[in-house]
Design a protein around this motif. Structure first.
Motif, PDB file in Angstrom:
ATOM      1  N   ASP A  73     -51.415 -41.296  10.400  1.00 42.01           N
ATOM      2  CA  ASP A  73     -50.907 -42.673  10.482  1.00 42.01           C
ATOM      3  C   ASP A  73     -49.456 -42.691  10.950  1.00 42.01           C
ATOM      4  OD1 ASP A  73     -53.341 -43.622   9.605  1.00 42.01           O
ATOM      5  OD2 ASP A  73     -52.694 -43.955   7.535  1.00 42.01           O
ATOM      6  N   ALA A  74     -48.648 -41.801  10.398  1.00 44.41           N
ATOM      7  CA  ALA A  74     -47.234 -41.731  10.773  1.00 44.41           C
ATOM      8  C   ALA A  74     -47.071 -41.241  12.206  1.00 44.41           C
ATOM      9  CB  ALA A  74     -46.488 -40.815   9.803  1.00 44.41           C
ATOM     10  N   PHE A  75     -47.868 -40.262  12.597  1.00 48.23           N
ATOM     11  CA  PHE A  75     -47.844 -39.694  13.946  1.00 48.23           C
ATOM     12  C   PHE A  75     -48.183 -40.776  14.971  1.00 48.23           C
ATOM     13  CE2 PHE A  75     -49.791 -36.880  17.269  1.00 48.23           C
ATOM     14  CZ  PHE A  75     -48.715 -36.028  17.482  1.00 48.23           C
ATOM     15  N   ALA A 123     -43.889 -40.902  14.584  1.00 50.00           N
ATOM     16  CA  ALA A 123     -43.216 -39.763  13.952  1.00 50.00           C
ATOM     17  C   ALA A 123     -43.656 -38.465  14.632  1.00 50.00           C
ATOM     18  CB  ALA A 123     -43.529 -39.700  12.464  1.00 50.00           C
ATOM     19  N   SER A 124     -42.696 -37.677  15.084  1.00 52.16           N
ATOM     20  CA  SER A 124     -43.017 -36.376  15.690  1.00 52.16           C
ATOM     21  C   SER A 124     -42.792 -35.232  14.716  1.00 52.16           C
ATOM     22  CB  SER A 124     -42.186 -36.155  16.953  1.00 52.16           C
ATOM     23  OG  SER A 124     -40.814 -36.266  16.684  1.00 52.16           O
ATOM     24  N   VAL A 125     -42.101 -35.503  13.597  1.00 53.07           N
ATOM     25  CA  VAL A 125     -41.815 -34.487  12.581  1.00 53.07           C
ATOM     26  C   VAL A 125     -42.391 -34.946  11.245  1.00 53.07           C
ATOM     27  CG1 VAL A 125     -40.007 -33.165  11.397  1.00 53.07           C
ATOM     28  CG2 VAL A 125     -39.650 -33.901  13.768  1.00 53.07           C
ATOM     29  N   MET A 126     -43.075 -34.041  10.548  1.00 50.72           N
ATOM     30  CA  MET A 126     -43.584 -34.325   9.203  1.00 50.72           C
ATOM     31  C   MET A 126     -42.863 -33.436   8.202  1.00 50.72           C
ATOM     32  SD  MET A 126     -45.834 -36.630   9.813  1.00 50.72           S
ATOM     33  CE  MET A 126     -46.375 -37.197  11.439  1.00 50.72           C
ATOM     34  N   HIS A 127     -42.131 -34.061   7.277  1.00 49.67           N
ATOM     35  CA  HIS A 127     -41.468 -33.332   6.199  1.00 49.67           C
ATOM     36  C   HIS A 127     -42.468 -33.191   5.062  1.00 49.67           C
ATOM     37  CE1 HIS A 127     -38.364 -31.778   3.625  1.00 49.67           C
ATOM     38  NE2 HIS A 127     -38.547 -32.750   2.751  1.00 49.67           N
ATOM     39  N   VAL A 128     -42.764 -31.954   4.681  1.00 48.93           N
ATOM     40  CA  VAL A 128     -43.891 -31.661   3.805  1.00 48.93           C
ATOM     41  C   VAL A 128     -43.434 -31.103   2.462  1.00 48.93           C
ATOM     42  CG1 VAL A 128     -46.009 -30.307   3.551  1.00 48.93           C
ATOM     43  CG2 VAL A 128     -45.378 -31.226   5.806  1.00 48.93           C
ATOM     44  N   HIS A 129     -43.801 -31.787   1.394  1.00 49.40           N
ATOM     45  CA  HIS A 129     -43.721 -31.253   0.039  1.00 49.40           C
ATOM     46  C   HIS A 129     -45.130 -30.876  -0.387  1.00 49.40           C
ATOM     47  CE1 HIS A 129     -39.602 -32.101  -1.555  1.00 49.40           C
ATOM     48  NE2 HIS A 129     -39.581 -32.877  -0.481  1.00 49.40           N
ATOM     49  N   LEU A 130     -45.233 -29.832  -1.160  1.00 49.58           N
ATOM     50  CA  LEU A 130     -46.534 -29.339  -1.611  1.00 49.58           C
ATOM     51  C   LEU A 130     -46.709 -29.659  -3.086  1.00 49.58           C
ATOM     52  CD1 LEU A 130     -46.092 -25.859   0.073  1.00 49.58           C
ATOM     53  CD2 LEU A 130     -47.479 -27.751   0.966  1.00 49.58           C
ATOM     54  N   ARG A 131     -47.912 -30.069  -3.449  1.00 46.80           N
ATOM     55  CA  ARG A 131     -48.214 -30.431  -4.834  1.00 46.80           C
ATOM     56  C   ARG A 131     -49.333 -29.550  -5.381  1.00 46.80           C
ATOM     57  NH1 ARG A 131     -46.902 -35.512  -6.378  1.00 46.80           N
ATOM     58  NH2 ARG A 131     -45.317 -36.495  -5.092  1.00 46.80           N
ATOM     59  N   MET A 132     -49.341 -29.410  -6.688  1.00 46.84           N
ATOM     60  CA  MET A 132     -50.437 -28.703  -7.331  1.00 46.84           C
ATOM     61  C   MET A 132     -51.732 -29.479  -7.102  1.00 46.84           C
ATOM     62  SD  MET A 132     -48.705 -27.265 -10.870  1.00 46.84           S
ATOM     63  CE  MET A 132     -50.164 -26.297 -11.267  1.00 46.84           C
ATOM     64  N   GLN A 133     -52.813 -28.758  -6.852  1.00 54.60           N
ATOM     65  CA  GLN A 133     -54.077 -29.387  -6.478  1.00 54.60           C
ATOM     66  C   GLN A 133     -55.031 -29.564  -7.668  1.00 54.60           C
ATOM     67  OE1 GLN A 133     -54.609 -30.458  -3.087  1.00 54.60           O
ATOM     68  NE2 GLN A 133     -52.396 -30.068  -3.192  1.00 54.60           N
ATOM     69  N   ASP A 134     -54.670 -29.040  -8.830  1.00 55.57           N
ATOM     70  CA  ASP A 134     -55.538 -29.156 -10.001  1.00 55.57           C
ATOM     71  C   ASP A 134     -55.579 -30.600 -10.503  1.00 55.57           C
ATOM     72  OD1 ASP A 134     -55.987 -26.179 -10.447  1.00 55.57           O
ATOM     73  OD2 ASP A 134     -53.806 -26.289 -10.533  1.00 55.57           O
ATOM     74  N   GLU A 135     -56.708 -30.978 -11.052  1.00 61.71           N
ATOM     75  CA  GLU A 135     -56.903 -32.335 -11.561  1.00 61.71           C
ATOM     76  C   GLU A 135     -55.824 -32.700 -12.581  1.00 61.71           C
ATOM     77  OE1 GLU A 135     -58.666 -35.990 -11.633  1.00 61.71           O
ATOM     78  OE2 GLU A 135     -59.390 -34.279 -10.442  1.00 61.71           O
ATOM     79  N   GLY A 136     -55.165 -33.836 -12.355  1.00 57.88           N
ATOM     80  CA  GLY A 136     -54.148 -34.320 -13.277  1.00 57.88           C
ATOM     81  C   GLY A 136     -52.783 -33.690 -13.117  1.00 57.88           C
ATOM     82  N   GLY A 195     -49.672 -31.052  18.222  1.00 57.43           N
ATOM     83  CA  GLY A 195     -48.299 -30.960  18.708  1.00 57.43           C
ATOM     84  C   GLY A 195     -47.239 -31.345  17.711  1.00 57.43           C
ATOM     85  N   VAL A 196     -47.641 -31.752  16.494  1.00 56.90           N
ATOM     86  CA  VAL A 196     -46.671 -32.198  15.495  1.00 56.90           C
ATOM     87  C   VAL A 196     -45.721 -31.071  15.115  1.00 56.90           C
ATOM     88  CG1 VAL A 196     -48.001 -31.589  13.417  1.00 56.90           C
ATOM     89  CG2 VAL A 196     -46.486 -33.584  13.379  1.00 56.90           C
ATOM     90  N   ILE A 197     -44.508 -31.441  14.710  1.00 49.71           N
ATOM     91  CA  ILE A 197     -43.502 -30.496  14.220  1.00 49.71           C
ATOM     92  C   ILE A 197     -43.521 -30.536  12.695  1.00 49.71           C
ATOM     93  CG2 ILE A 197     -41.040 -29.936  14.153  1.00 49.71           C
ATOM     94  CD1 ILE A 197     -40.820 -31.436  16.880  1.00 49.71           C
ATOM     95  N   ILE A 198     -43.707 -29.388  12.071  1.00 53.65           N
ATOM     96  CA  ILE A 198     -43.717 -29.303  10.604  1.00 53.65           C
ATOM     97  C   ILE A 198     -42.319 -28.955  10.105  1.00 53.65           C
ATOM     98  CG2 ILE A 198     -44.619 -28.062   8.587  1.00 53.65           C
ATOM     99  CD1 ILE A 198     -46.699 -29.855   9.901  1.00 53.65           C
ATOM    100  N   GLY A 236     -33.392 -28.120  20.220  1.00 52.63           N
ATOM    101  CA  GLY A 236     -33.221 -26.752  20.711  1.00 52.63           C
ATOM    102  C   GLY A 236     -34.315 -25.807  20.237  1.00 52.63           C
ATOM    103  N   LEU A 237     -35.505 -26.360  19.985  1.00 52.82           N
ATOM    104  CA  LEU A 237     -36.631 -25.533  19.528  1.00 52.82           C
ATOM    105  C   LEU A 237     -37.420 -25.020  20.733  1.00 52.82           C
ATOM    106  CD1 LEU A 237     -38.018 -27.797  16.646  1.00 52.82           C
ATOM    107  CD2 LEU A 237     -36.174 -26.113  16.568  1.00 52.82           C
ATOM    108  N   ALA A 238     -38.208 -24.007  20.507  1.00 49.21           N
ATOM    109  CA  ALA A 238     -39.063 -23.481  21.560  1.00 49.21           C
ATOM    110  C   ALA A 238     -40.128 -24.502  21.911  1.00 49.21           C
ATOM    111  CB  ALA A 238     -39.720 -22.174  21.109  1.00 49.21           C
ATOM    112  N   ALA A 239     -40.536 -24.553  23.173  1.00 46.31           N
ATOM    113  CA  ALA A 239     -41.595 -25.449  23.600  1.00 46.31           C
ATOM    114  C   ALA A 239     -42.886 -25.080  22.898  1.00 46.31           C
ATOM    115  CB  ALA A 239     -41.769 -25.375  25.117  1.00 46.31           C
ATOM    116  N   HIS A 240     -43.698 -26.085  22.619  1.00 47.67           N
ATOM    117  CA  HIS A 240     -44.953 -25.859  21.878  1.00 47.67           C
ATOM    118  C   HIS A 240     -46.015 -25.263  22.808  1.00 47.67           C
ATOM    119  CE1 HIS A 240     -47.893 -26.488  18.723  1.00 47.67           C
ATOM    120  NE2 HIS A 240     -48.676 -27.151  19.574  1.00 47.67           N
TER     121      HIS A 240
END
Length: 293
Positions: A37-39, A43-56, A81-84, A289-293
């Motif tokens: 949806d953001a892409f 949005a070309s960059v996605m800032h990612v936080h990781l969460r625990m996947q266990d229930e609750g 092509g998204v940037i992480i 200044g990143l490398a081309a994808h």
């Protein structure tokens, strides 16, 4: 390519926001849908936080490389092509968790918290919202993160919670801690943390003068409806733009956002009002200044 193009970053989910109370994405499928949806909104960059996947336990952070791989893999598949941009923030000296995740998923960008901060917040009655804590980022810890990033070909985004931290980044560059192979120096002015820089448009007329040569800058604005005039000022002054459910739940009209897509649509409007086009992922890579994808 015009240097006036604005890079839009989406901060998809928060650090501790409880998905039982607020509709933030947690699972790989949810993160991929939110990123798509953001892409699609620019949005070309996605800032990612990781969460625990266990229930609750979805409100708690995870540094499991398997979780990182599944979440980042799903986002990359959903957004060609998204940037992480991977989060790295931890309390204490042990950076083995974020290091393992960086080495596993090889994000193009990773956050590099550039200085320490007393992380404080008060309730209305004057009592602490949480026990006072120090978000510790001494130089040795910054160097350790930069060593990992250099080894993995990752571009550091320097998170600056206060003016002194902004100035310290220039020292990291001059000292050689930041390598030319990492791209252009990138500053992220984090505004709205109660004990850090306030979310104040007037500050944006001052902060760019403290940047090192050839730097790129963006703002992370934490708050409610009041953040949007500061996003607009960022766009007008040539900064890059970031928002998402990590930073706010509110659109410019004060209504609650239904997800990340509408927030990025509003951010793209800020760029348009400032006469700036939105950068594609390829254009964002060139600007940083990143490398081309």
């Amino acid at each position: 390519m015009s240097a006036d193009k604005a890079i839009l970053t989406c901060a998809l989910t928060g650090v501790l926001t409880n998905p039982m109370q607020h509709p933030v994405p947690v699972t790989p499928a949810q993160m991929a849908e939110a990123a798509r949806d953001a892409f699609n909104a620019g949005a070309s960059v996605m800032h990612v936080h990781l969460r625990m996947q266990d229930e609750g336990l979805g409100h708690l952070p995870s540094w499991d490389p398997d979780v990182a791989e599944s979440v980042v893999g799903a986002i990359r598949e959903a957004c060609p092509g998204v940037i992480i941009n991977l989060t790295t923030g931890v309390i204490g000296k042990d950076i083995s968790g974020p290091e393992a995740c960086i080495r596993r998923v090889r994000p193009e960008i990773a956050a590099c918290n550039a200085g320490s901060l007393n992380y404080l917040k008060l309730k209305e009655d004057g009592s602490w919202a949480w026990p006072p804590m120090v978000f510790d980022n001494p130089v040795a810890k910054v160097q350790a993160f930069l060593d990992v990033m250099e080894a993995c070909g990752v571009h550091p985004e320097f998170e600056c919670f206060d003016v002194g931290i902004v100035r310290a980044v220039g020292m990291f560059v001059k000292n050689g801690m930041f390598k030319k192979s990492m791209g252009r120096p990138e500053y992220n002015f984090v505004m709205g943390v109660a004990s850090g820089m306030p979310c104040d448009a007037d500050l944006l007329t001052l902060l760019p003068r403290y940047l090192c040569e050839d730097a790129v800058w963006q703002t992370t604005l934490i708050g409610r409806q009041e953040i949007w005039p500061v996003h607009q000022k960022t766009a007008e002054l040539g900064g890059m733009l970031r928002t998402g459910l990590e930073d706010t739940f509110y659109l410019p009209d004060g209504s609650r956002a239904s997800g990340n897509g509408p927030l990025i649509e509003a951010l793209a409007q800020c760029a348009a009002k400032a006469g700036r086009a939105v950068a594609s992922p390829g254009e964002a890579r060139l600007l940083l200044g990143l490398a081309a994808h």
